[in-house]
Scaffold this motif. Structure first.
Motif, PDB file in Angstrom:
ATOM      1  N   ALA A  74       0.923  -1.276  -0.036  1.00  0.00           N
ATOM      2  CA  ALA A  74       0.036   0.065  -0.099  1.00  0.00           C
ATOM      3  C   ALA A  74       0.649   1.169  -0.145  1.00  0.00           C
ATOM      4  CB  ALA A  74      -0.996   0.247   1.214  1.00  0.00           C
ATOM      5  N   LEU A  75       1.888   1.293   0.813  1.00  0.00           N
ATOM      6  CA  LEU A  75       2.823   2.428   1.033  1.00  0.00           C
ATOM      7  C   LEU A  75       3.510   2.609  -0.561  1.00  0.00           C
ATOM      8  CD1 LEU A  75       3.965   4.859   2.518  1.00  0.00           C
ATOM      9  CD2 LEU A  75       5.867   3.331   3.310  1.00  0.00           C
ATOM     10  N   ARG A  76       4.081   1.269  -1.041  1.00  0.00           N
ATOM     11  CA  ARG A  76       4.748   1.527  -2.333  1.00  0.00           C
ATOM     12  C   ARG A  76       4.019   2.048  -3.225  1.00  0.00           C
ATOM     13  NH1 ARG A  76       5.396  -3.389  -5.953  1.00  0.00           N
ATOM     14  NH2 ARG A  76       3.474  -3.280  -6.316  1.00  0.00           N
ATOM     15  N   ASN A  77       2.530   1.560  -3.509  1.00  0.00           N
ATOM     16  CA  ASN A  77       1.957   1.987  -4.555  1.00  0.00           C
ATOM     17  C   ASN A  77       1.319   3.477  -4.479  1.00  0.00           C
ATOM     18  OD1 ASN A  77       2.282  -0.572  -5.132  1.00  0.00           O
ATOM     19  ND2 ASN A  77      -0.105  -1.209  -5.516  1.00  0.00           N
ATOM     20  N   ALA A  78       1.172   3.826  -3.100  1.00  0.00           N
ATOM     21  CA  ALA A  78       0.794   5.408  -2.969  1.00  0.00           C
ATOM     22  C   ALA A  78       2.015   6.363  -3.028  1.00  0.00           C
ATOM     23  CB  ALA A  78       0.424   5.497  -1.452  1.00  0.00           C
ATOM     24  N   ALA A  79       3.360   5.716  -3.009  1.00  0.00           N
ATOM     25  CA  ALA A  79       4.236   6.640  -3.519  1.00  0.00           C
ATOM     26  C   ALA A  79       4.378   6.910  -4.770  1.00  0.00           C
ATOM     27  CB  ALA A  79       5.600   5.974  -2.680  1.00  0.00           C
ATOM     28  N   TRP A  80       3.926   5.862  -5.491  1.00  0.00           N
ATOM     29  CA  TRP A  80       3.924   6.180  -7.201  1.00  0.00           C
ATOM     30  C   TRP A  80       2.742   6.704  -7.644  1.00  0.00           C
ATOM     31  CZ3 TRP A  80       7.313   4.612 -11.000  1.00  0.00           C
ATOM     32  CH2 TRP A  80       8.294   3.761 -10.642  1.00  0.00           C
ATOM     33  N   LEU A  81       1.706   7.323  -6.949  1.00  0.00           N
ATOM     34  CA  LEU A  81       0.722   7.671  -7.427  1.00  0.00           C
ATOM     35  C   LEU A  81       0.891   8.926  -8.558  1.00  0.00           C
ATOM     36  CD1 LEU A  81      -2.298   7.919  -7.214  1.00  0.00           C
ATOM     37  CD2 LEU A  81      -2.232   9.381  -5.293  1.00  0.00           C
ATOM     38  N   ILE A  82       1.543  10.232  -8.093  1.00  0.00           N
ATOM     39  CA  ILE A  82       1.760  11.158  -8.967  1.00  0.00           C
ATOM     40  C   ILE A  82       2.323  10.708 -10.286  1.00  0.00           C
ATOM     41  CG2 ILE A  82       2.544  13.575  -9.137  1.00  0.00           C
ATOM     42  CD1 ILE A  82       0.264  13.062  -7.077  1.00  0.00           C
ATOM     43  N   SER A  83       3.264  10.039 -10.233  1.00  0.00           N
ATOM     44  CA  SER A  83       4.065   9.358 -11.225  1.00  0.00           C
ATOM     45  C   SER A  83       2.869   8.630 -12.253  1.00  0.00           C
ATOM     46  CB  SER A  83       5.497   8.624 -11.214  1.00  0.00           C
ATOM     47  OG  SER A  83       5.929   7.996 -12.388  1.00  0.00           O
ATOM     48  N   ASP A  84       2.121   7.967 -11.717  1.00  0.00           N
ATOM     49  CA  ASP A  84       1.016   7.103 -12.270  1.00  0.00           C
ATOM     50  C   ASP A  84       0.046   8.015 -12.862  1.00  0.00           C
ATOM     51  OD1 ASP A  84       2.395   4.720 -11.666  1.00  0.00           O
ATOM     52  OD2 ASP A  84       1.053   4.425 -10.045  1.00  0.00           O
ATOM     53  N   VAL A  85      -0.244   9.086 -12.417  1.00  0.00           N
ATOM     54  CA  VAL A  85      -1.339  10.045 -12.969  1.00  0.00           C
ATOM     55  C   VAL A  85      -0.557  10.713 -14.131  1.00  0.00           C
ATOM     56  CG1 VAL A  85      -2.429  12.279 -12.428  1.00  0.00           C
ATOM     57  CG2 VAL A  85      -2.314  10.538 -10.753  1.00  0.00           C
ATOM     58  N   ILE A  86       0.237  10.906 -14.249  1.00  0.00           N
ATOM     59  CA  ILE A  86       1.164  11.599 -15.456  1.00  0.00           C
ATOM     60  C   ILE A  86       1.283  10.656 -16.492  1.00  0.00           C
ATOM     61  CG2 ILE A  86       3.168  12.776 -16.249  1.00  0.00           C
ATOM     62  CD1 ILE A  86       1.526  14.418 -14.249  1.00  0.00           C
ATOM     63  N   SER A  87       1.851   9.512 -16.105  1.00  0.00           N
ATOM     64  CA  SER A  87       2.160   8.601 -16.944  1.00  0.00           C
ATOM     65  C   SER A  87       0.705   8.184 -17.817  1.00  0.00           C
ATOM     66  CB  SER A  87       2.889   7.242 -16.694  1.00  0.00           C
ATOM     67  OG  SER A  87       2.133   6.697 -15.657  1.00  0.00           O
ATOM     68  N   ASN A  88      -0.119   8.137 -17.164  1.00  0.00           N
ATOM     69  CA  ASN A  88      -1.566   7.278 -17.617  1.00  0.00           C
ATOM     70  C   ASN A  88      -2.576   8.204 -18.269  1.00  0.00           C
ATOM     71  OD1 ASN A  88      -0.769   4.871 -16.647  1.00  0.00           O
ATOM     72  ND2 ASN A  88      -1.713   5.105 -14.521  1.00  0.00           N
ATOM     73  N   ALA A 204       8.634  13.612 -11.316  1.00  0.00           N
ATOM     74  CA  ALA A 204       7.733  14.262 -12.293  1.00  0.00           C
ATOM     75  C   ALA A 204       7.349  15.608 -11.988  1.00  0.00           C
ATOM     76  CB  ALA A 204       6.465  13.195 -12.209  1.00  0.00           C
ATOM     77  N   SER A 205       7.045  15.908 -10.704  1.00  0.00           N
ATOM     78  CA  SER A 205       6.600  17.183 -10.295  1.00  0.00           C
ATOM     79  C   SER A 205       7.833  18.217 -10.728  1.00  0.00           C
ATOM     80  CB  SER A 205       6.218  17.199  -8.836  1.00  0.00           C
ATOM     81  OG  SER A 205       6.082  18.606  -8.422  1.00  0.00           O
ATOM     82  N   VAL A 206       8.965  17.879 -10.207  1.00  0.00           N
ATOM     83  CA  VAL A 206      10.186  18.905 -10.248  1.00  0.00           C
ATOM     84  C   VAL A 206      10.580  19.149 -11.667  1.00  0.00           C
ATOM     85  CG1 VAL A 206      12.673  19.005  -9.973  1.00  0.00           C
ATOM     86  CG2 VAL A 206      11.197  18.191  -8.005  1.00  0.00           C
ATOM     87  N   VAL A 207      10.519  18.154 -12.616  1.00  0.00           N
ATOM     88  CA  VAL A 207      10.940  18.118 -14.105  1.00  0.00           C
ATOM     89  C   VAL A 207       9.902  18.892 -14.661  1.00  0.00           C
ATOM     90  CG1 VAL A 207      10.057  16.132 -14.900  1.00  0.00           C
ATOM     91  CG2 VAL A 207      12.307  17.017 -15.772  1.00  0.00           C
ATOM     92  N   MET A 208       8.530  18.727 -14.408  1.00  0.00           N
ATOM     93  CA  MET A 208       7.677  19.592 -15.127  1.00  0.00           C
ATOM     94  C   MET A 208       7.651  21.159 -14.787  1.00  0.00           C
ATOM     95  SD  MET A 208       4.377  16.879 -14.940  1.00  0.00           S
ATOM     96  CE  MET A 208       3.161  17.815 -15.669  1.00  0.00           C
ATOM     97  N   MET A 225      11.647  11.647 -18.149  1.00  0.00           N
ATOM     98  CA  MET A 225      11.936  10.827 -16.999  1.00  0.00           C
ATOM     99  C   MET A 225      12.960   9.505 -17.660  1.00  0.00           C
ATOM    100  SD  MET A 225       8.722  11.450 -14.699  1.00  0.00           S
ATOM    101  CE  MET A 225       8.679   9.904 -13.763  1.00  0.00           C
ATOM    102  N   ASN A 226      12.350   8.483 -17.800  1.00  0.00           N
ATOM    103  CA  ASN A 226      12.818   7.401 -18.470  1.00  0.00           C
ATOM    104  C   ASN A 226      12.687   7.334 -19.845  1.00  0.00           C
ATOM    105  OD1 ASN A 226      13.468   6.484 -15.818  1.00  0.00           O
ATOM    106  ND2 ASN A 226      12.305   4.633 -15.845  1.00  0.00           N
ATOM    107  N   ASP A 227      12.027   8.180 -20.426  1.00  0.00           N
ATOM    108  CA  ASP A 227      11.795   8.304 -21.840  1.00  0.00           C
ATOM    109  C   ASP A 227      12.798   8.860 -22.611  1.00  0.00           C
ATOM    110  OD1 ASP A 227      10.853  11.313 -22.077  1.00  0.00           O
ATOM    111  OD2 ASP A 227      10.461  10.469 -20.424  1.00  0.00           O
ATOM    112  N   THR A 228      12.666   9.152 -24.068  1.00  0.00           N
ATOM    113  CA  THR A 228      13.490   9.787 -25.014  1.00  0.00           C
ATOM    114  C   THR A 228      14.947   9.384 -24.994  1.00  0.00           C
ATOM    115  OG1 THR A 228      11.735  11.679 -24.449  1.00  0.00           O
ATOM    116  CG2 THR A 228      13.625  12.119 -25.915  1.00  0.00           C
ATOM    117  N   GLY A 229      15.746   9.304 -23.994  1.00  0.00           N
ATOM    118  CA  GLY A 229      17.124   8.961 -23.923  1.00  0.00           C
ATOM    119  C   GLY A 229      17.479   8.439 -22.665  1.00  0.00           C
ATOM    120  N   LEU A 230      18.783   7.869 -22.908  1.00  0.00           N
ATOM    121  CA  LEU A 230      19.380   7.310 -21.961  1.00  0.00           C
ATOM    122  C   LEU A 230      19.969   8.361 -20.708  1.00  0.00           C
ATOM    123  CD1 LEU A 230      21.401   4.604 -23.811  1.00  0.00           C
ATOM    124  CD2 LEU A 230      19.656   4.129 -22.195  1.00  0.00           C
ATOM    125  N   VAL A 231      19.672   8.350 -19.774  1.00  0.00           N
ATOM    126  CA  VAL A 231      19.782   9.599 -18.665  1.00  0.00           C
ATOM    127  C   VAL A 231      21.275   9.259 -18.157  1.00  0.00           C
ATOM    128  CG1 VAL A 231      19.198   8.364 -16.483  1.00  0.00           C
ATOM    129  CG2 VAL A 231      19.017  11.182 -16.920  1.00  0.00           C
TER     130      VAL A 231
END
Length: 399
Positions: A74-88, A204-208, A225-231
């Protein structure tokens, strides 16, 4: 591509960054990264991988045991929430922002760009603003197109699609985001995955926000983030750290305990230089990450060209993991694994003077002594101990 005047010649920059590109080099196709292959490649796709992805929506029954309880998931998935909102948010278009496609900008570019008289001063301003929004590290380098993926991924059928990046981008702002040390200490566990998810949501928040700032100044900025190129090559060239045996960037501030994001821009900026300090020499004699890997996905020997499967970039001489072995362990656990991060001798709290002294020793000719001193470093902390901190705090208040 027209390279900006403040960009060092590529060959010299590669040497300083410790990047060894051979004549066999080929840009990487993101469709072949292990996470994308889990959706289309029968060699990777399985019931276990389906359960792995479903567990992030609490659809899979959590494993029993310390670190894999419903509360941990539950904690792990809640931590991903904002990233998931953006990616979906654009899933119907086959665009998974931040992972298989760049993040769409919600801010238009101001029609009148401000005049930038001093790119070095502008770079300092960008770094200050990045810290204001919450980034822990910031470095800037040239947009080296070798590290751009050949295409993005259309998630409707996992075919290749064009990036559609704006013309004239010439710089990459690389941002580092620290993962919580106490959670990293509990890897492998679903609980530890909260450290990863929280930073993906943070980045996700910072980069946007930083990209919106730049666009408001009148310049293009593409948050990524993980897209477009190798970071990792960009992070190394931007002077944030050095590449290590565990496939991570070792930084003098946080060791390997970071996630990275990036912004592609045409804002006039001065570029940072790579800062090799001696991590490569230490990794040459240290195999703690490879020894600790449960599925032996990390290499024991010297850096080599290529890799064992299509999830490895071709024509770069480096330490390369077996992504198929690595991801098979993730799928089995229904959570990410970063044992290699946890056991890394550079994974330390550098606010403490003894750890700063150890770092100086590790980056010096006395690195063998530093390795001996790190013999028992990086042991796993039981996930229950992380949750027990609440009880200890309550007990302290009561007394």
């Amino acid at each position: 591509m027209n390279w900006p005047k403040n960009t060092a010649p590529r060959q010299d920059s590669d040497t300083a960054a410790g990047i060894e590109v051979t004549d066999n080099f080929e840009r990487f196709t993101q469709r072949n990264d292990i996470f994308t292959r889990a959706f289309w490649d029968p060699k990777v796709k399985s019931k276990q991988t389906a359960t792995f992805f479903a567990s992030y929506r609490m659809e899979a029954a959590p494993r029993r045991g310390d670190g894999f309880t419903q509360r941990d998931f539950a904690l792990r998935n809640a931590a991903w929430l904002i990233s998931d909102v953006i990616s979906n948010r654009r899933g119907g278009d086959g665009i998974r922002e931040g992972f298989q496609a760049a993040i769409q900008s919600d801010t238009p570019v101001a029609p009148e760009p401000i005049e930038i008289e001093d790119p070095a001063r502008m770079s300092a301003e960008v770094k200050r603003i990045s810290k204001f929004f919450g980034a822990d590290l910031c470095g800037i380098t040239d947009l080296d197109d070798r590290w751009l993926y050949t295409s993005r991924v259309d998630t409707r059928d996992f075919s290749e699609a064009p990036h559609d990046l704006p013309e004239g981008l010439n710089s990459v702002i690389v941002l580092g985001h620290e993962m919580e040390a106490d959670l990293v200490a509990t890897y492998p566990s679903a609980l530890a995955g909260a450290a990863t998810g929280r930073e993906y949501s943070h980045e996700a928040s910072v980069v946007m926000q930083l990209a919106a700032y730049i666009r408001n100044l009148g310049y293009e900025a593409v948050p990524s983030m993980n897209d477009t190129g190798l970071v990792i090559p960009y992070a190394v060239k931007a002077g944030l750290g050095e590449y290590a045996r565990n496939q991570m960037v070792i930084t003098p501030e946080f060791g390997p305990r970071l996630r990275f994001s990036k912004i592609f821009t045409n804002l006039p900026l001065a570029h940072d230089a790579p800062k090799p300090l001696g991590v490569r020499a230490f990794c040459d004699i240290c195999t703690k990450c490879a020894d600790a890997c449960p599925v032996k996905a990390l290499p024991l020997g010297p850096p080599l060209e290529g890799g064992g499967n299509i999830s490895a970039i071709k024509g770069v001489r480096k330490w390369t993991s077996d992504a198929e072995k690595c991801f098979s362990f993730w799928a089995k656990m229904a959570s990410d694994c970063a044992i290699c991060m946890r056991v890394c001798p550079f994974n330390r709290n550098y606010d403490k003077i003894q750890n700063r002294l150890w770092l100086r020793l590790a980056l010096s000719p006395f690195r063998k002594l530093a390795l001996r001193l790190a013999k028992d470093h990086g042991g796993r902390v039981k996930p229950g101990a992380w949750w027990a901190q609440d009880k200890k705090q309550q007990a302290g208040k009561a007394s």
